[in-house]
Design an enzyme around this catalytic site. Structure first.
Site, PDB file in Angstrom:
ATOM      1  N   ASN A 203      45.774  35.617  37.415  1.00  0.00           N
ATOM      2  CA  ASN A 203      45.143  36.611  36.543  1.00  0.00           C
ATOM      3  C   ASN A 203      45.625  37.982  37.023  1.00  0.00           C
ATOM      4  O   ASN A 203      45.163  38.476  38.044  1.00  0.00           O
ATOM      5  CB  ASN A 203      43.612  36.498  36.659  1.00  0.00           C
ATOM      6  N   TRP A 204      46.553  38.539  36.270  1.00  0.00           N
ATOM      7  CA  TRP A 204      47.132  39.826  36.685  1.00  0.00           C
ATOM      8  C   TRP A 204      46.148  40.985  36.517  1.00  0.00           C
ATOM      9  O   TRP A 204      46.411  42.083  36.978  1.00  0.00           O
ATOM     10  CB  TRP A 204      48.400  40.125  35.869  1.00  0.00           C
ATOM     11  N   LYS A 205      45.066  40.759  35.810  1.00  0.00           N
ATOM     12  CA  LYS A 205      44.122  41.837  35.460  1.00  0.00           C
ATOM     13  C   LYS A 205      44.899  42.984  34.797  1.00  0.00           C
ATOM     14  O   LYS A 205      45.922  42.738  34.173  1.00  0.00           O
ATOM     15  CB  LYS A 205      43.345  42.303  36.687  1.00  0.00           C
TER      16      LYS A 205
ATOM     17  N   HIS B 209      35.251  35.892  32.303  1.00  0.00           N
ATOM     18  CA  HIS B 209      35.541  36.443  33.641  1.00  0.00           C
ATOM     19  C   HIS B 209      34.409  37.386  34.037  1.00  0.00           C
ATOM     20  O   HIS B 209      33.884  38.122  33.205  1.00  0.00           O
ATOM     21  CB  HIS B 209      36.893  37.166  33.642  1.00  0.00           C
TER      22      HIS B 209
ATOM     23  N   GLU C 237      34.366  40.140  35.476  1.00  0.00           N
ATOM     24  CA  GLU C 237      34.587  41.561  35.181  1.00  0.00           C
ATOM     25  C   GLU C 237      34.237  41.852  33.727  1.00  0.00           C
ATOM     26  O   GLU C 237      33.722  42.924  33.400  1.00  0.00           O
ATOM     27  CB  GLU C 237      36.045  41.936  35.515  1.00  0.00           C
TER      28      GLU C 237
ATOM     29  N   GLU D 207      33.985  31.072  40.040  1.00  0.00           N
ATOM     30  CA  GLU D 207      34.385  32.319  40.690  1.00  0.00           C
ATOM     31  C   GLU D 207      33.135  33.085  41.133  1.00  0.00           C
ATOM     32  O   GLU D 207      32.557  33.860  40.345  1.00  0.00           O
ATOM     33  CB  GLU D 207      35.184  33.189  39.714  1.00  0.00           C
TER      34      GLU D 207
ATOM     35  N   GLY E 270      38.114  39.832  44.454  1.00  0.00           N
ATOM     36  CA  GLY E 270      38.714  41.114  44.823  1.00  0.00           C
ATOM     37  C   GLY E 270      38.115  41.733  46.065  1.00  0.00           C
ATOM     38  O   GLY E 270      38.347  42.905  46.352  1.00  0.00           O
TER      39      GLY E 270
ATOM     40  N   SER F 146      39.405  35.732  45.988  1.00  0.00           N
ATOM     41  CA  SER F 146      40.111  36.051  47.241  1.00  0.00           C
ATOM     42  C   SER F 146      40.878  34.860  47.811  1.00  0.00           C
ATOM     43  O   SER F 146      40.926  34.670  49.028  1.00  0.00           O
ATOM     44  CB  SER F 146      39.132  36.629  48.276  1.00  0.00           C
TER      45      SER F 146
ATOM     46  N   GLY G  92      44.427  39.104  42.792  1.00  0.00           N
ATOM     47  CA  GLY G  92      45.339  39.985  43.535  1.00  0.00           C
ATOM     48  C   GLY G  92      46.598  39.291  44.042  1.00  0.00           C
ATOM     49  O   GLY G  92      47.705  39.830  43.919  1.00  0.00           O
TER      50      GLY G  92
HETATM   51  C1  PEP Z   1      40.118  36.896  39.577  1.00  0.00           C
HETATM   52  O1  PEP Z   1      40.365  38.005  39.120  1.00  0.00           O
HETATM   53  O2  PEP Z   1      39.834  35.955  38.833  1.00  0.00           O
HETATM   54  C2  PEP Z   1      40.159  36.711  41.025  1.00  0.00           C
HETATM   55  C3  PEP Z   1      39.821  35.547  41.518  1.00  0.00           C
HETATM   56  O3  PEP Z   1      40.563  37.796  41.773  1.00  0.00           O
HETATM   57  P1  PEP Z   1      40.950  37.801  43.345  1.00  0.00           P
HETATM   58  O4  PEP Z   1      41.811  36.590  43.598  1.00  0.00           O
HETATM   59  O5  PEP Z   1      41.693  39.073  43.543  1.00  0.00           O
HETATM   60  O6  PEP Z   1      39.679  37.720  44.111  1.00  0.00           O
END
Ligand code: PEP
Length: 250
Positions: free
Chosen positions: A9-11, A95, A97, A167, A173, A211, A233
Site C-alpha cells: 500500500n503505497w498510500k 483502511h 486511515e 491491521e 506506520g 509495521s 512504508g
Molecule cells: C498500511 O498502510 O496498511 C500499513 C500496514 O502501513 P505500515 O506497514 O507502514 O505500518
C-alpha cells in the site's frame, strides 16, 4: 493450502520517476511463484503507469479506495467499473486511515466492499482495533463488529475470494508491530467468526498489516493463520518489499 499474498500500500506517495525505479526493481526481484501472489496498490493517478509497467509481470496491482457508487454526481470519486476497465484486480476497503480521517463507518466500508465485488475486483478488507480499544479488551468485539457489518450487507458468500487484512491501528506506520502471537490470536478469531457464517470462509486469505519489515516478516508469516501481509512504508523500498515477499514464501 490457503493462498499466500503480499500487497503493498503505497498510500499517498510516489512520483512518475520514483515509481518507475521502484516498479523496475520489483519486476526484477519478484518472479511467478506457486501459491504466492504479490500486488501493489498505488494512488489513482499512477494506476495507468503501474498497469503499463507491470503488464506481463508476476505482480498484480490495485487501488487504495473505491467509490460505493456506480456512477453519477460524486465529484472526486472513482468507481469500480472505471478501475476494472483498465485491468485493476484489487481494491483496499476500510483502511484505518480512511475510517479515521475520512469518516468511513462500517456501513460505508460494507458498501465499498459490495461495489468492488460488483465490479469484479477483489476487495482487500481491512479491520483492526485502536490502542485504546485493545487496552480495554475490546479487540475481538471491534473486529467482530467490523466483519459482521460486511457480512450483514454483502452476505457471507460474498467474502469468498476476498482478502481480509487484520491491521491493528496502533501498529500502522508506528514502527510497533503486533507480536506474531497477538496477530495470530486475532486471525484465529476472525477466521472462526467468518467460518461460523459460511464454512468455506475458513479458507480465506488473511493478511497481517502494521509495521511489517524484513526483520519481523518471517516470524509473523510463520504463524499458522497469517497468510501474508499488507505492507505500507516498507513497500516503497524495493529491497524491503522483495525481502518481505520472500519471507511469505512457503
Ligand atoms: C498500511 O498502510 O496498511 C500499513 C500496514 O502501513 P505500515 O506497514 O507502514 O505500518
Amino acid at each position: 493450502m490457503r493462498a499466500r499474498f503480499v500487497a503493498g500500500n503505497w498510500k499517498m506517495n510516489g512520483s512518475l520517476r520514483a515509481n518507475m525505479g521502484l516498479l523496475d526493481a520489483l519486476k526484477a526481484g519478484l518472479k511467478k511463484s506457486e501459491n504466492l501472489e504479490y500486488a501493489v496498490c498505488a494512488p489513482f493517478p499512477y494506476l495507468g503507469q503501474v498497469s503499463a509497467a507491470l503488464s506481463g509481470s508476476a505482480i498484480a496491482w490495485g487501488a487504495q479506495n473505491i467509490s460505493e457508487h456506480d456512477a453519477g454526481a460524486y465529484t472526486g470519486e472513482v468507481s469500480g467499473a472505471m478501475l476494472k476497465e483498465f485491468g485493476c484486480r484489487f481494491a483496499i476497503v476500510g483502511h484505518s486511515e480512511r475510517r479515521a480521517l475520512y469518516g468511513e463507518d462500517d456501513a460505508r466500508v460494507a458498501a465499498k466492499f459490495i461495489a468492488a465485488k460488483h465490479a469484479g475486483l477483489t476487495p482487500i478488507l481491512c479491520v483492526g482495533e485502536t490502542l485504546e480499544q485493545r487496552e480495554r479488551g475490546e479487540t475481538d468485539s471491534v473486529v467482530g463488529r467490523q466483519l459482521d457489518a460486511v457480512v450483514a450487507a454483502a452476505g457471507a458468500a460474498a467474502l469468498a475470494g476476498a482478502v481480509l487484512a487484520y491491521e491493528p491501528v496502533w501498529a500502522i506506520g508506528t514502527g510497533r508491530n503486533a507480536t506474531p502471537q497477538q496477530a495470530q490470536e486475532v486471525h484465529v478469531f476472525a477466521r472462526a467468526r467468518l467460518a461460523a457464517r459460511d464454512k468455506a470462509l475458513a479458507g480465506l486469505t488473511i493478511l497481517y498489516g502494521g509495521s511489517v519489515k524484513p526483520g519481523n516478516a518471517k516470524d509473523l508469516f510463520a504463524m499458522p493463520d497469517i497468510d501474508g501481509g499488507l505492507i505500507g512504508g516498507a513497500s516503497l523500498v524495493a529491497e524491503d518489499f522483495i525481502a518481505i515477499c520472500a519471507a511469505a514464501r512457503r
